[in-house]
Design a protein around this motif. Structure first.
Motif, PDB file in Angstrom:
ATOM      1  N   LEU A  96     105.467   7.759  -7.709  1.00  0.00           N
ATOM      2  CA  LEU A  96     104.116   8.087  -7.549  1.00  0.00           C
ATOM      3  C   LEU A  96     103.052   7.228  -8.062  1.00  0.00           C
ATOM      4  CD1 LEU A  96     104.337  12.053  -7.859  1.00  0.00           C
ATOM      5  CD2 LEU A  96     104.667  10.699  -5.888  1.00  0.00           C
ATOM      6  N   ARG A  97     101.927   7.312  -7.879  1.00  0.00           N
ATOM      7  CA  ARG A  97     100.829   6.615  -8.386  1.00  0.00           C
ATOM      8  C   ARG A  97      99.543   7.417  -8.086  1.00  0.00           C
ATOM      9  NH1 ARG A  97      98.965   0.521  -6.273  1.00  0.00           N
ATOM     10  NH2 ARG A  97     100.505  -0.111  -7.863  1.00  0.00           N
ATOM     11  N   TYR A  98      98.974   7.458  -9.347  1.00  0.00           N
ATOM     12  CA  TYR A  98      97.630   8.465  -9.331  1.00  0.00           C
ATOM     13  C   TYR A  98      96.311   7.546  -9.604  1.00  0.00           C
ATOM     14  CZ  TYR A  98      94.909  12.699 -10.675  1.00  0.00           C
ATOM     15  OH  TYR A  98      94.002  13.592 -10.567  1.00  0.00           O
ATOM     16  N   GLY A  99      95.299   7.703  -8.808  1.00  0.00           N
ATOM     17  CA  GLY A  99      94.091   7.132  -9.087  1.00  0.00           C
ATOM     18  C   GLY A  99      93.394   6.895  -7.806  1.00  0.00           C
ATOM     19  N   TYR A 100      92.539   5.780  -7.757  1.00  0.00           N
ATOM     20  CA  TYR A 100      91.783   5.854  -6.727  1.00  0.00           C
ATOM     21  C   TYR A 100      92.174   5.724  -5.173  1.00  0.00           C
ATOM     22  CZ  TYR A 100      87.497   5.067  -9.551  1.00  0.00           C
ATOM     23  OH  TYR A 100      86.596   5.255 -10.429  1.00  0.00           O
ATOM     24  N   ARG A 101      91.806   6.379  -4.419  1.00  0.00           N
ATOM     25  CA  ARG A 101      92.198   6.313  -2.861  1.00  0.00           C
ATOM     26  C   ARG A 101      92.163   4.699  -2.252  1.00  0.00           C
ATOM     27  NH1 ARG A 101      93.104  10.171   0.821  1.00  0.00           N
ATOM     28  NH2 ARG A 101      93.049   9.695   2.794  1.00  0.00           N
ATOM     29  N   SER A 102      90.576   4.288  -2.568  1.00  0.00           N
ATOM     30  CA  SER A 102      90.299   3.063  -2.021  1.00  0.00           C
ATOM     31  C   SER A 102      89.176   2.556  -2.594  1.00  0.00           C
ATOM     32  CB  SER A 102      90.360   2.920  -0.322  1.00  0.00           C
ATOM     33  OG  SER A 102      89.276   3.745   0.130  1.00  0.00           O
ATOM     34  N   ASN A 103      88.693   1.274  -2.550  1.00  0.00           N
ATOM     35  CA  ASN A 103      87.432   0.826  -3.002  1.00  0.00           C
ATOM     36  C   ASN A 103      87.266   1.139  -4.306  1.00  0.00           C
ATOM     37  OD1 ASN A 103      86.771  -0.016  -0.389  1.00  0.00           O
ATOM     38  ND2 ASN A 103      85.890   1.956   0.038  1.00  0.00           N
ATOM     39  N   ALA A 104      88.505   0.819  -5.256  1.00  0.00           N
ATOM     40  CA  ALA A 104      88.465   1.053  -6.615  1.00  0.00           C
ATOM     41  C   ALA A 104      87.600   0.055  -7.363  1.00  0.00           C
ATOM     42  CB  ALA A 104      89.811   0.959  -7.223  1.00  0.00           C
ATOM     43  N   SER A 149      91.850  -3.671  -4.655  1.00  0.00           N
ATOM     44  CA  SER A 149      90.652  -3.107  -3.817  1.00  0.00           C
ATOM     45  C   SER A 149      91.176  -2.138  -2.871  1.00  0.00           C
ATOM     46  CB  SER A 149      89.982  -4.441  -3.055  1.00  0.00           C
ATOM     47  OG  SER A 149      91.088  -4.975  -2.246  1.00  0.00           O
ATOM     48  N   SER A 150      92.223  -2.060  -2.231  1.00  0.00           N
ATOM     49  CA  SER A 150      92.707  -1.197  -1.424  1.00  0.00           C
ATOM     50  C   SER A 150      94.217  -0.590  -1.885  1.00  0.00           C
ATOM     51  CB  SER A 150      92.613  -1.448   0.103  1.00  0.00           C
ATOM     52  OG  SER A 150      93.358  -0.457   0.799  1.00  0.00           O
ATOM     53  N   SER A 151      94.357   0.601  -1.932  1.00  0.00           N
ATOM     54  CA  SER A 151      95.514   1.244  -2.492  1.00  0.00           C
ATOM     55  C   SER A 151      96.371   1.712  -1.386  1.00  0.00           C
ATOM     56  CB  SER A 151      95.490   2.451  -3.514  1.00  0.00           C
ATOM     57  OG  SER A 151      94.679   3.392  -3.014  1.00  0.00           O
ATOM     58  N   THR A 152      95.761   2.317  -0.331  1.00  0.00           N
ATOM     59  CA  THR A 152      96.540   3.044   0.794  1.00  0.00           C
ATOM     60  C   THR A 152      96.852   1.728   1.705  1.00  0.00           C
ATOM     61  OG1 THR A 152      94.423   3.443   2.057  1.00  0.00           O
ATOM     62  CG2 THR A 152      95.537   5.058   0.601  1.00  0.00           C
ATOM     63  N   GLY A 153      98.376   1.805   2.093  1.00  0.00           N
ATOM     64  CA  GLY A 153      98.542   0.848   3.086  1.00  0.00           C
ATOM     65  C   GLY A 153      99.136  -0.452   2.647  1.00  0.00           C
ATOM     66  N   SER A 154      98.865  -0.525   0.830  1.00  0.00           N
ATOM     67  CA  SER A 154      99.174  -1.805   0.471  1.00  0.00           C
ATOM     68  C   SER A 154     100.897  -1.699  -0.134  1.00  0.00           C
ATOM     69  CB  SER A 154      98.398  -2.005  -0.970  1.00  0.00           C
ATOM     70  OG  SER A 154      98.796  -0.857  -1.828  1.00  0.00           O
ATOM     71  N   THR A 155     101.591  -3.029   0.019  1.00  0.00           N
ATOM     72  CA  THR A 155     102.863  -2.688  -0.268  1.00  0.00           C
ATOM     73  C   THR A 155     103.214  -2.459  -1.819  1.00  0.00           C
ATOM     74  OG1 THR A 155     102.937  -5.285  -0.844  1.00  0.00           O
ATOM     75  CG2 THR A 155     103.379  -4.468   1.340  1.00  0.00           C
ATOM     76  N   THR A 156     104.236  -2.165  -1.832  1.00  0.00           N
ATOM     77  CA  THR A 156     104.532  -1.727  -3.621  1.00  0.00           C
ATOM     78  C   THR A 156     104.970  -2.755  -4.319  1.00  0.00           C
ATOM     79  OG1 THR A 156     106.845  -1.298  -2.975  1.00  0.00           O
ATOM     80  CG2 THR A 156     105.262   0.677  -2.929  1.00  0.00           C
TER      81      THR A 156
END
Length: 158
Positions: A96-104, A149-156
């Motif tokens: 799991l990762r907790y933080g900004y959805r996107s545009n951090a 800059s973008s968390s969703t959809g980024s590779t791990t």
């Protein structure tokens, strides 16, 4: 001069590693992170005043939780309650990762690590949207990692 502003709770999410991507918990209304220190007390004869104890941290417990609406169907862009329920039944840790959805912001970070799904509860009231609640507790170290800059959809990054 430095400036401050308020954080919008909608910007923060709980991301689950799914198929080498970070995806959000879908239908979420709220997320929560809690950290607790478990300490041990030490009293020895070297203490000048035995009324006061010395404490040290024995372990750190991090818990995450999500409350949301139950979505149905399939989604590659997130994880739904029924998928969390299936993962819970497997009894294995999830990343799991907790933080900004996107545009951090440039200095933003995530809390990331392996977690056990402690509980998942779904409620199905008459004539209302079904809801769910899930809680997770860490198994191992939780690391603070720099946000991209973008968390969703980024590779791990495996």
């Amino acid at each position: 001069m430095a400036t401050t502003s308020y954080l919008n709770g909608s910007d923060i999410t709980l991301l689950v590693e799914k198929g080498n991507k970070w995806v959000p918990t879908l239908g979420a209304k709220s997320h929560k992170i809690s950290s607790k220190s478990n300490s041990k007390e030490i009293v020895d004869k070297d203490t000048t005043n035995s009324l006061y104890k010395t404490k040290s941290v024995n372990s750190i417990e991090v818990t995450l939780s999500v409350d949301g609406f139950v979505k149905i169907g399939t989604a590659d862009d997130g994880i739904i309650a029924s998928e969390l329920y299936a993962l819970h039944k497997e009894g294995k840790p999830v990343k799991l990762r907790y933080g900004y959805r996107s545009n951090a912001p440039t200095d933003a970070t995530y809390e990331e690590g392996m977690f056990l799904i402690d509980s998942i509860e779904m409620t199905h009231p008459a004539k209302e949207e079904a809801t769910y609640s899930a809680s997770f507790s860490n198994t191992g170290e939780i690391k603070t990692v720099k946000a991209t800059s973008s968390s969703t959809g980024s590779t791990t990054g495996k």
